[in-house]
Motif scaffolding. Structure first.
Motif, PDB file in Angstrom:
ATOM      1  N   SER A   1       0.836  -1.205   0.000  1.00  0.00           N
ATOM      2  CA  SER A   1       0.000   0.000   0.000  1.00  0.00           C
ATOM      3  C   SER A   1       0.870   1.254   0.000  1.00  0.00           C
ATOM      4  O   SER A   1       1.879   1.317   0.711  1.00  0.00           O
ATOM      5  N   PRO A   2       0.487   2.268  -0.769  1.00  0.00           N
ATOM      6  CA  PRO A   2       1.244   3.529  -0.756  1.00  0.00           C
ATOM      7  C   PRO A   2       1.106   4.274   0.576  1.00  0.00           C
ATOM      8  O   PRO A   2       1.875   5.192   0.850  1.00  0.00           O
ATOM      9  N   ARG A   3       0.135   3.888   1.396  1.00  0.00           N
ATOM     10  CA  ARG A   3      -0.061   4.520   2.700  1.00  0.00           C
ATOM     11  C   ARG A   3       0.909   3.995   3.758  1.00  0.00           C
ATOM     12  O   ARG A   3       1.009   4.551   4.850  1.00  0.00           O
ATOM     13  N   VAL A   4       1.571   2.887   3.443  1.00  0.00           N
ATOM     14  CA  VAL A   4       2.394   2.197   4.438  1.00  0.00           C
ATOM     15  C   VAL A   4       3.869   2.493   4.194  1.00  0.00           C
ATOM     16  O   VAL A   4       4.329   2.490   3.050  1.00  0.00           O
ATOM     17  N   SER A   5       4.615   2.726   5.272  1.00  0.00           N
ATOM     18  CA  SER A   5       6.047   2.993   5.141  1.00  0.00           C
ATOM     19  C   SER A   5       6.791   1.729   4.730  1.00  0.00           C
ATOM     20  O   SER A   5       6.329   0.605   4.992  1.00  0.00           O
ATOM     21  N   GLU A   6       7.936   1.906   4.101  1.00  0.00           N
ATOM     22  CA  GLU A   6       8.701   0.766   3.601  1.00  0.00           C
ATOM     23  C   GLU A   6       9.330  -0.033   4.743  1.00  0.00           C
ATOM     24  O   GLU A   6       9.615   0.487   5.814  1.00  0.00           O
ATOM     25  N   GLY A   7       9.512  -1.307   4.487  1.00  0.00           N
ATOM     26  CA  GLY A   7      10.241  -2.147   5.430  1.00  0.00           C
ATOM     27  C   GLY A   7       9.436  -2.744   6.560  1.00  0.00           C
ATOM     28  O   GLY A   7      10.019  -3.322   7.489  1.00  0.00           O
ATOM     29  N   ILE A   8       8.107  -2.637   6.515  1.00  0.00           N
ATOM     30  CA  ILE A   8       7.328  -3.136   7.654  1.00  0.00           C
ATOM     31  C   ILE A   8       7.385  -4.666   7.742  1.00  0.00           C
ATOM     32  O   ILE A   8       7.331  -5.221   8.842  1.00  0.00           O
ATOM     33  N   PHE A   9       7.484  -5.349   6.611  1.00  0.00           N
ATOM     34  CA  PHE A   9       7.549  -6.808   6.667  1.00  0.00           C
ATOM     35  C   PHE A   9       8.853  -7.253   7.336  1.00  0.00           C
ATOM     36  O   PHE A   9       8.854  -8.154   8.183  1.00  0.00           O
ATOM     37  N   THR A  10       9.943  -6.606   6.977  1.00  0.00           N
ATOM     38  CA  THR A  10      11.234  -6.927   7.610  1.00  0.00           C
ATOM     39  C   THR A  10      11.195  -6.649   9.099  1.00  0.00           C
ATOM     40  O   THR A  10      11.707  -7.434   9.917  1.00  0.00           O
ATOM     41  N   LYS A  11      10.567  -5.536   9.470  1.00  0.00           N
ATOM     42  CA  LYS A  11      10.458  -5.188  10.885  1.00  0.00           C
ATOM     43  C   LYS A  11       9.585  -6.198  11.639  1.00  0.00           C
ATOM     44  O   LYS A  11       9.862  -6.531  12.792  1.00  0.00           O
ATOM     45  N   GLN A  12       8.528  -6.684  10.982  1.00  0.00           N
ATOM     46  CA  GLN A  12       7.674  -7.673  11.633  1.00  0.00           C
ATOM     47  C   GLN A  12       8.434  -8.983  11.849  1.00  0.00           C
ATOM     48  O   GLN A  12       8.292  -9.629  12.892  1.00  0.00           O
ATOM     49  N   LEU A  13       9.223  -9.366  10.867  1.00  0.00           N
ATOM     50  CA  LEU A  13      10.085 -10.540  11.040  1.00  0.00           C
ATOM     51  C   LEU A  13      11.067 -10.323  12.187  1.00  0.00           C
ATOM     52  O   LEU A  13      11.338 -11.242  12.974  1.00  0.00           O
TER      53      LEU A  13
ATOM     54  N   GLU B   1      -4.658   2.264   7.316  1.00  0.00           N
ATOM     55  CA  GLU B   1      -4.157   1.355   8.360  1.00  0.00           C
ATOM     56  C   GLU B   1      -4.349  -0.112   7.975  1.00  0.00           C
ATOM     57  O   GLU B   1      -4.774  -0.937   8.786  1.00  0.00           O
ATOM     58  N   ALA B   2      -4.033  -0.430   6.726  1.00  0.00           N
ATOM     59  CA  ALA B   2      -4.239  -1.794   6.231  1.00  0.00           C
ATOM     60  C   ALA B   2      -3.356  -2.809   6.925  1.00  0.00           C
ATOM     61  O   ALA B   2      -3.599  -4.016   6.845  1.00  0.00           O
ATOM     62  N   HIS B   3      -2.313  -2.329   7.612  1.00  0.00           N
ATOM     63  CA  HIS B   3      -1.377  -3.236   8.275  1.00  0.00           C
ATOM     64  C   HIS B   3      -1.584  -3.305   9.788  1.00  0.00           C
ATOM     65  O   HIS B   3      -0.993  -4.149  10.448  1.00  0.00           O
ATOM     66  N   THR B   4      -2.419  -2.403  10.357  1.00  0.00           N
ATOM     67  CA  THR B   4      -2.605  -2.367  11.807  1.00  0.00           C
ATOM     68  C   THR B   4      -4.076  -2.551  12.175  1.00  0.00           C
ATOM     69  O   THR B   4      -4.537  -3.675  12.333  1.00  0.00           O
ATOM     70  N   ASP B   5      -4.818  -1.450  12.308  1.00  0.00           N
ATOM     71  CA  ASP B   5      -6.212  -1.527  12.743  1.00  0.00           C
ATOM     72  C   ASP B   5      -7.072  -2.382  11.822  1.00  0.00           C
ATOM     73  O   ASP B   5      -7.991  -3.071  12.280  1.00  0.00           O
ATOM     74  N   PHE B   6      -6.787  -2.332  10.502  1.00  0.00           N
ATOM     75  CA  PHE B   6      -7.618  -3.043   9.539  1.00  0.00           C
ATOM     76  C   PHE B   6      -6.847  -4.152   8.830  1.00  0.00           C
ATOM     77  O   PHE B   6      -7.096  -4.454   7.659  1.00  0.00           O
ATOM     78  N   ALA B   7      -5.938  -4.774   9.556  1.00  0.00           N
ATOM     79  CA  ALA B   7      -5.204  -5.903   8.982  1.00  0.00           C
ATOM     80  C   ALA B   7      -6.152  -7.042   8.615  1.00  0.00           C
ATOM     81  O   ALA B   7      -5.961  -7.720   7.600  1.00  0.00           O
ATOM     82  N   VAL B   8      -7.196  -7.239   9.414  1.00  0.00           N
ATOM     83  CA  VAL B   8      -8.135  -8.320   9.114  1.00  0.00           C
ATOM     84  C   VAL B   8      -8.886  -8.031   7.824  1.00  0.00           C
ATOM     85  O   VAL B   8      -9.243  -8.963   7.083  1.00  0.00           O
ATOM     86  N   SER B   9      -9.121  -6.761   7.517  1.00  0.00           N
ATOM     87  CA  SER B   9      -9.796  -6.398   6.260  1.00  0.00           C
ATOM     88  C   SER B   9      -8.908  -6.735   5.071  1.00  0.00           C
ATOM     89  O   SER B   9      -9.384  -7.194   4.025  1.00  0.00           O
ATOM     90  N   THR B  10      -7.607  -6.491   5.228  1.00  0.00           N
ATOM     91  CA  THR B  10      -6.648  -6.857   4.185  1.00  0.00           C
ATOM     92  C   THR B  10      -6.678  -8.365   3.945  1.00  0.00           C
ATOM     93  O   THR B  10      -6.682  -8.840   2.804  1.00  0.00           O
TER      94      THR B  10
END
Length: 355
Positions: free
Chosen positions: A28-40, A245-254
Motif C-alpha cells: 500500500s502507498p499509505r504504508v512505510s517501507e520495510g514493515i515486513f522486515t520489521k515484523q520478522l 491502516e491496512a497493516h494495523t487496525d484493519f489488517a483483518v480487512s486486508t
C-alpha cells in the motif's frame, strides 16, 4: 501430558497469517517501507523473552511480577513527559531507533500482578481493595491517552475477578454500574474526535469523508473478497491506498479481501482453537492462581480479537485495538508472544511444588 504441542502450533499458524497480511499490506502507498522486515524482526526479538521465561519457570515469573508492574507504571507515566505522538495519541516512547508502546508491557504486568494479588480467591472486601490498588493506577495512566487500551485493561480486570470466584451478583452489579457510568460520566468527558470514533460505526455514512471513511473502506474491502478472495497480494483496496491502516487496525480487512470468507473462517478457527486451548489449560491447572492468570490472558486475547474484527466489520466501535499476532507492530507482537509464553510456562509447571 506436560506439553501441549497444539498450542504453539496454533500460535505459529497465526504468525504465518500475520506475516502474510503484513507482507501484502506493505504494497500500500499509505504504508512505510520495510514493515515486513520489521515484523520478522519482531518475531526474532520475541525469542529472547520467551527463552528467559522458559528458563525462569512459574515461581520466578510470579516473584518478578511486582518489579515488572513497577516498571510498566514508570514507563506509562513517562509518556506524559517524553511520549511521542502517533495517530493523535502521545503514548509511544522513542529510545534511539527503538519505538515501543508501554501499554503492551502494562497488559502483561497487570495480568501477572493481579494473579499474585488474587491467588487466594475471593475473601470479601479486602480482595477488591487489593485488586483495585493494582488496577486503578494502571488504568488511570492509560485512559487519558488511549481509551481502547483502557478498555483492554478493564476487561482483563473484570475477567480475572470472575476467575477469582467473586459472588455472581457482585459481577451483575458491576456490569450495571459500568453500563450507567460509561454513557453518563465517561463519554461526555471524551474529546469530540474520540466520541465520534466510538459512535460512527452506527452510521458511517453520516461522515463518509471524515470519521466514517475508514469503516466504509474496510467494509468495501471485506465485501469485495467474496467467498474465496482475490488472492494473495491481489487486494485492490489496500494496494491502491483506499484502505487506511491496512497493516494495523484493519489488517483483518486486508486478509479478508484477499482470502475471502474461506480465509475468514480459517482465521476464526485458529483463534477459537487458541482460546479453547487457554481455557483447557486453566481447567487442567490445580491452583487457583494459575486459573486466574489464564483467565486474564484469555480475556485480553479474546477481547482484542472480537473488538478488532467487529470494528472492521462496522458492528463495534473503532477503538484502535490491534489484532493479536496479525496486526503490524513490534511492541504488540513481542508482548503478545511473551504473554502466551507465560501461559505456556505456567501450564508446564502447573504441578511443581504441589504436595
Amino acid at each position: 501430558m506436560k506439553y501441549d504441542l497444539r498450542f504453539p502450533l496454533l500460535v505459529t499458524l497465526l504468525l504465518v497469517v500475520g506475516l502474510m497480511t503484513v507482507s501484502t499490506a506493505a504494497l500500500s502507498p499509505r504504508v512505510s517501507e520495510g514493515i515486513f522486515t520489521k515484523q520478522l524482526l519482531g518475531v526474532a526479538l520475541a525469542a529472547a523473552p520467551i527463552a528467559l521465561l522458559w528458563w525462569a519457570g512459574r515461581d520466578r515469573i510470579y516473584r518478578f511480577a511486582p518489579h515488572l508492574f513497577g516498571l510498566a507504571l514508570l514507563l506509562q507515566a513517562s509518556t506524559f513527559v517524553i511520549g511521542k505522538e502517533v495517530n493523535g495519541q502521545k503514548n509511544w516512547i522513542m529510545l534511539g531507533p527503538v519505538q515501543f508502546q508501554p501499554l503492551e508491557i502494562t497488559k502483561l504486568a497487570l495480568i501477572l500482578m493481579l494473579a499474585v494479588m488474587l491467588r487466594s480467591g475471593f475473601r470479601g472486601l479486602p480482595t477488591y481493595a487489593r485488586a483495585l490498588a493494582v488496577f486503578a493506577p494502571a488504568a488511570a495512566l492509560v485512559v487519558v491517552q488511549d481509551f481502547g487500551g483502557a478498555m483492554v485493561l478493564s476487561v482483563i480486570f473484570g475477567v480475572m475477578l470472575l476467575a477469582a470466584r467473586i459472588p455472581w451478583w457482585h459481577a451483575v452489579l458491576a456490569v450495571l454500574a459500568v453500563g450507567v457510568a460509561v454513557p453518563t460520566v465517561l463519554y461526555p468527558h471524551l474529546e469530540p474526535y474520540q466520541q465520534k470514533r466510538l459512535t460512527i460505526f452506527l452510521d458511517p455514512y453520516k461522515d463518509p469523508r471524515g470519521a466514517g471513511y475508514q469503516v466504509i473502506q474496510s467494509v468495501i474491502a471485506v465485501g469485495s473478497g467474496g467467498l474465496e478472495g482475490k488472492g494473495y497480494k491481489q487486494g485492490s483496496q489496500s494496494h491502491n491506498g483506499f484502505l487506511p491502516e491496512a497493516h494495523t487496525d484493519f489488517a483483518v480487512s486486508t486478509w479478508l479481501e484477499e482470502q475471502g470468507l474461506v480465509g475468514g473462517v480459517i482465521l476464526l478457527l485458529l483463534y477459537g482453537g487458541l482460546l479453547w486451548g487457554l481455557a483447557g489449560m486453566a481447567a487442567q491447572s490445580p491452583r487457583l492462581q494459575d486459573q486466574v492468570l489464564f483467565a486474564g490472558v484469555l480475556g485480553q486475547i479474546g477481547f482484542q480479537v472480537v473488538e478488532n474484527i467487529g470494528a472492521a466489520l462496522s458492528v463495534l466501535p473503532l477503538t484502535g485495538i490491534t489484532l493479536p499476532l496479525i496486526s503490524y507492530g513490534l511492541s504488540s507482537l513481542v508482548s503478545t508472544l511473551s504473554t502466551l509464553a507465560v501461559a505456556y510456562v505456567v501450564y508446564r509447571d502447573r504441578y511443581e511444588g504441589q504436595i
